[in-house]
Design a protein around this motif. Structure first.
Motif, PDB file in Angstrom:
ATOM      1  N   GLY A  35      -1.749   9.981 -63.951  1.00 40.38           N
ATOM      2  CA  GLY A  35      -0.278  10.823 -63.769  1.00 40.38           C
ATOM      3  C   GLY A  35      -0.027  10.834 -65.742  1.00 40.38           C
ATOM      4  N   LEU A  36       0.937  11.019 -66.013  1.00 39.91           N
ATOM      5  CA  LEU A  36       1.399  11.246 -68.057  1.00 39.91           C
ATOM      6  C   LEU A  36       3.038  10.360 -67.711  1.00 39.91           C
ATOM      7  N   ILE A  37       3.305  10.158 -68.841  1.00 43.03           N
ATOM      8  CA  ILE A  37       4.883   9.791 -68.725  1.00 43.03           C
ATOM      9  C   ILE A  37       5.477  11.282 -69.556  1.00 43.03           C
ATOM     10  N   GLY A  38       5.311  12.275 -69.585  1.00 40.75           N
ATOM     11  CA  GLY A  38       5.528  12.457 -70.256  1.00 40.75           C
ATOM     12  C   GLY A  38       6.797  12.910 -71.362  1.00 40.75           C
ATOM     13  N   HIS A  39       7.846  12.524 -70.567  1.00 42.55           N
ATOM     14  CA  HIS A  39       9.440  12.646 -71.171  1.00 42.55           C
ATOM     15  C   HIS A  39       9.776  11.241 -71.263  1.00 42.55           C
ATOM     16  N   ALA A  40       9.070  10.585 -70.578  1.00 39.25           N
ATOM     17  CA  ALA A  40      10.091   9.650 -69.891  1.00 39.25           C
ATOM     18  C   ALA A  40      10.982   9.562 -68.441  1.00 39.25           C
ATOM     19  N   GLY A  41      11.149  10.840 -67.901  1.00 42.54           N
ATOM     20  CA  GLY A  41      11.763  10.839 -66.482  1.00 42.54           C
ATOM     21  C   GLY A  41      10.851  10.066 -65.636  1.00 42.54           C
ATOM     22  N   VAL A  42      11.647   9.498 -64.941  1.00 44.25           N
ATOM     23  CA  VAL A  42      11.677   8.767 -63.315  1.00 44.25           C
ATOM     24  C   VAL A  42      12.009   9.055 -62.751  1.00 44.25           C
ATOM     25  N   VAL A  43      11.696   9.558 -61.230  1.00 41.50           N
ATOM     26  CA  VAL A  43      12.300  10.338 -60.343  1.00 41.50           C
ATOM     27  C   VAL A  43      12.553   9.900 -58.954  1.00 41.50           C
ATOM     28  N   VAL A  44      12.902   9.140 -58.731  1.00 42.42           N
ATOM     29  CA  VAL A  44      12.207   8.790 -57.111  1.00 42.42           C
ATOM     30  C   VAL A  44      12.480   9.359 -55.644  1.00 42.42           C
ATOM     31  N   PHE A  45      12.030   9.192 -54.683  1.00 41.27           N
ATOM     32  CA  PHE A  45      12.143   9.873 -53.551  1.00 41.27           C
ATOM     33  C   PHE A  45      11.528   8.680 -52.369  1.00 41.27           C
ATOM     34  N   ASP A  46      12.861   8.527 -51.259  1.00 40.13           N
ATOM     35  CA  ASP A  46      13.346   7.468 -50.566  1.00 40.13           C
ATOM     36  C   ASP A  46      11.856   8.297 -49.359  1.00 40.13           C
ATOM     37  N   ASP A  47      11.714   7.403 -48.674  1.00 41.99           N
ATOM     38  CA  ASP A  47      10.557   7.569 -47.075  1.00 41.99           C
ATOM     39  C   ASP A  47      10.962   8.954 -46.152  1.00 41.99           C
ATOM     40  N   THR A  48      12.166   9.842 -46.459  1.00 41.60           N
ATOM     41  CA  THR A  48      12.212  11.537 -46.003  1.00 41.60           C
ATOM     42  C   THR A  48      11.850  12.399 -46.530  1.00 41.60           C
ATOM     43  N   VAL A  49      10.770  12.240 -47.745  1.00 44.10           N
ATOM     44  CA  VAL A  49      10.395  13.385 -48.668  1.00 44.10           C
ATOM     45  C   VAL A  49       9.549  13.849 -47.882  1.00 44.10           C
ATOM     46  N   ASP A  50       9.005  15.123 -47.871  1.00 44.52           N
ATOM     47  CA  ASP A  50       7.622  15.447 -47.747  1.00 44.52           C
ATOM     48  C   ASP A  50       7.014  16.027 -48.897  1.00 44.52           C
ATOM     49  N   MET A  51       6.251  15.220 -49.400  1.00 42.08           N
ATOM     50  CA  MET A  51       4.934  15.117 -49.902  1.00 42.08           C
ATOM     51  C   MET A  51       4.031  16.799 -50.199  1.00 42.08           C
ATOM     52  N   LEU A  52       4.279  17.044 -48.598  1.00 41.41           N
ATOM     53  CA  LEU A  52       3.141  18.609 -48.949  1.00 41.41           C
ATOM     54  C   LEU A  52       4.492  19.804 -49.501  1.00 41.41           C
ATOM     55  N   ALA A  53       5.933  19.283 -48.897  1.00 44.45           N
ATOM     56  CA  ALA A  53       6.725  20.468 -50.202  1.00 44.45           C
ATOM     57  C   ALA A  53       7.093  20.071 -51.067  1.00 44.45           C
ATOM     58  N   GLN A  54       7.515  18.923 -51.688  1.00 41.55           N
ATOM     59  CA  GLN A  54       6.658  18.920 -52.868  1.00 41.55           C
ATOM     60  C   GLN A  54       5.668  19.565 -53.655  1.00 41.55           C
TER      61      GLN A  54
END
Lengths: 198, 494
Positions: free
Chosen positions: B389-408
């Motif tokens: 991975g990478l830390i980039g600009h250090a933005g951390v975005v959290v998803f719960d178990d309802t997220v569809d990773m294919l859609a992401q």
């Protein structure tokens, strides 16, 4: 040094003017070129042609087609040989398994966005795109392309997010570059003109 | 809010001074109202205009208790646990008060820099171990040295404030909350490399930041911080704010330079490096807001002071932006070295939805998704690179178990297709093919999965810049860590 004006051969990028010579190794062959020469042209001077679509020795390097990628020992990644200047002692590889896959992958993307009308196309047999697809061994396109620039154009661009505005922009930029090349070629009668642009 | 408090105070015949400061970065407590009392500053939040009368009833002007009271602000665990170097003043001071700025140790770095030779400044920044906070992590001092050593009649400082990563807001917070620190950082950079002009390239979506920066620049000019003679020295430096038209790719430094020059924002091939041939072909320092805003404290407190924070080759502090489905979202500046799990669960307090965390995307839309199994990954440049991975600009975005990773994954490709500058083929055509290929997988075409992997490897190695080159990170991490979401045949069968 060979004079490109007498040859119907494209060295990829313009000749450098420097008096200072740089020696490097391309695919095991040692070659000396003026400082500021691109890796692509150095390879070409050594008789090695690196695949290319957007580069021509009549224009400054642009670095968009991504077919001329090479590997350079001690450097990360796969830089484009047209935009990378030579450095003393550089060891360049233009033909590796990784590069073969990469170029074929890029070529497959090009063809996935192309009408595949070669048999009825006026440029058939005199087409750089066709030549490169052959040289890179592309036989199949695995993608099921839905959103192509030609389809979108025919469908009057129903989707604003379709590939065509971007693709067209790039084609125009490429065509402008080609036209600029032909215009310059026309102004230089000593130069043997190349096949007309499509 | 300020108007509501003012109204209520005058109705009750009370004398209050209201100062509009920047954000403290505790976004779940915004709007945060702080009252200066004998105990220190006491926090109330999140306050709505309708809460104001009850706050007065509770005696909040003397720190009275209320259901929105949080006690002394500095003691709130989220703030107490931080090491605020870059954001030391943010949320504390009146952003446009130079008096406040000086009172909280502002301009000390620039004063130190004016007394030093340019080479000494470059050395101090190099020794501090500061690395580019925009994402690439290139050592700032080495970049400055390249520009300082270049011979040219004109050099430039360009601040990349085109903060477009999803879930990031650190640049905006600094520009709105402590604009002088950025001006000071840019002036120090200018003295170090011999530049006389600076530009802040920011986005049109940040109207408040633009207005505050412009006011702050005018004040700095009036007070002799900018102009013919920076703080009375022999160095001249002036700057201005330029506003982009909204292309994500204009945050890429060469594209940004083209845009700044008035050209279409397409990526340039490197070399030549911007440090040698940058803006208008002149040697140019292009640094992120966070990098430049971290320079004053380094010049004030010394290279060693800054270097001692952090782990491994990642020195100093990093303003981590916690966002997405989190109880306590906000800006958390801390030394490198916390684990991702500590950030999400302990500091962020887990999801606001109360459901388990499924994935965390770090580093913006081009950053990889991490599953909870990788929560022991240490937050530094090298550890994240090693974990794919990478830390980039250090933005951390959290998803719960309802997220569809294919859609992401589809979203990542779609984002790249929309934002591509169109110059190179892997990004321009590859991203469009990527969306289509993810759609095939969604229809249950398992043969499309190896094709997606192959496309990602072409894009990663073949693209000209990080947009096409890093789009495979979210796609491949989603595919690797969440294969079940890509198994649509099985899903359909069930």
């Amino acid at each position: 040094m060979k004079d490109s004006r007498l040859l119907d051969r494209d060295f990829g990028t313009p000749a450098a003017r420097s008096e200072k010579m740089i020696t490097l190794t391309v695919d095991g062959f040692e070659v000396s070129v003026p400082e500021g020469t691109s890796v692509m042209r150095a390879a070409s001077e050594a008789g090695i042609s690196v695949p290319k679509l957007c580069a021509t020795d009549m224009l400054d390097a642009f670095g968009s087609c991504r077919l001329c990628l090479v590997e350079i020992e001690g450097r990360a990644g796969t830089p484009a040989s047209c935009t990378t200047p030579v450095a003393p002692g550089m060891v360049v590889h233009t033909q590796t398994g990784k590069l073969k896959d990469l170029r074929k992958g890029v070529m497959e993307l090009y063809i996935s966005d192309h009408p595949l009308d070669c048999l009825t196309c006026a440029a058939n047999g005199d087409c750089e795109l066709q030549d490169m697809a052959g040289a890179l061994g592309l036989r199949d396109v695995r993608y099921e392309a839905v959103d192509t620039h030609f389809r979108a154009r025919n469908a009057a661009a129903t989707s604003i997010r379709s590939g065509w505005p971007r693709t067209r922009a790039t084609r125009i930029s490429l065509m402008t570059r080609r036209n600029a090349s032909s215009a310059r070629a026309a102004c230089a009668p000593a130069r043997k003109s190349r096949a007309p642009s499509p | 809010m300020a108007a509501a408090i003012e109204r209520e105070a005058s109705a009750r015949n009370l004398d209050v001074t209201i100062i509009r400061n920047g954000s403290r970065g505790m976004l779940w407590l915004e709007t945060l109202v702080e009252v200066r009392t004998d105990k220190g500053r006491v926090a109330y939040g999140p306050v709505k205009a309708s809460d104001v009368p009850s706050l007065f009833d509770a005696g909040f002007l003397t720190g009275g208790d209320h259901r929105l009271a949080h006690g002394v602000t500095a003691e709130i665990p989220f703030l107490k646990g931080q090491t605020r170097l870059t954001f030391a003043r943010c949320g504390v001071t009146d952003p446009l008060s130079l008096e406040d700025y000086r009172h909280y140790k502002g301009l000390k770095g620039l004063e130190a820099a004016v007394a030093m030779t340019p080479a000494e400044i470059v050395k101090q920044v190099t020794d501090s171990g500061l690395r580019g906070r925009g994402g690439a992590g290139f050592p700032t001092g080495i970049k400055w040295k390249t520009v300082a050593d270049a011979k040219a009649d004109q050099k430039y400082i360009v601040c990349n404030a085109d903060e477009g990563d999803s879930g990031t807001f650190a640049d905006r917070m600094i520009m709105e909350g402590d604009p002088f620190v950025l001006i000071e950082g840019m002036a120090i950079a200018a003295i170090a490399v011999g530049a006389t002009r600076g530009y802040i390239y920011t986005r049109s979506e940040y109207p408040h930041a633009i207005a505050i920066m412009q006011d702050a620049i005018a004040i700095a000019r009036r007070e002799g911080i900018l102009g013919e003679s920076v703080l009375g020295s022999s160095h001249a430096f002036d700057m201005e704010v330029r506003v982009g038209a909204g292309a994500y790719v204009c945050g890429e430094e060469t594209s940004l330079l083209n845009s700044l020059e008035g050209k279409r924002g397409i990526v340039r091939a490197k070399p030549p490096l911007p440090a040698l041939e940058g803006l208008f072909g002149k040697p140019t320092v292009v640094n992120n807001v966070m990098s430049l805003a971290s320079v004053p404290v380094i010049m004030d407190r010394g290279a060693q002071f800054y270097r001692d924070f952090g782990v491994g080759r990642s020195h100093g502090t990093i303003p981590i932006q916690l966002a997405g489905n989190l109880k306590h979202g906000g800006l958390y500046e801390t030394a490198f070295g916390l684990t991702l799990g500590e950030l999400v669960n302990d500091i962020g307090g887990g999801t606001i939805s109360g459901r388990p965390v499924k994935a965390v995307q770090v580093g913006g839309p081009l950053g990889a998704y991490f599953p909870p199994a990788l929560f022991d990954t240490i937050f530094d440049y090298e550890a994240f690179a090693a974990a794919g991975g990478l830390i980039g600009h250090a933005g951390v975005v959290v998803f719960d178990d309802t997220v569809d990773m294919l859609a992401q994954a589809r979203f990542a490709m779609e984002f790249c297709a929309i934002e591509s500058c169109g110059k190179c083929t892997p990004c321009r055509i590859g991203a469009v093919r990527g969306v289509e290929t993810v759609d095939r997988i969604a229809r249950g075409d398992a043969a499309a999965i190896p094709l997606l992997e192959s496309l990602c490897s072409t894009m990663k190695s073949g693209s000209l810049c990080a947009l096409g080159g890093f789009t495979p990170y979210p796609v491949m991490s989603a595919l690797t860590h969440f294969p079940a979401d890509f198994d649509r045949m099985k899903e359909a069968a069930e």
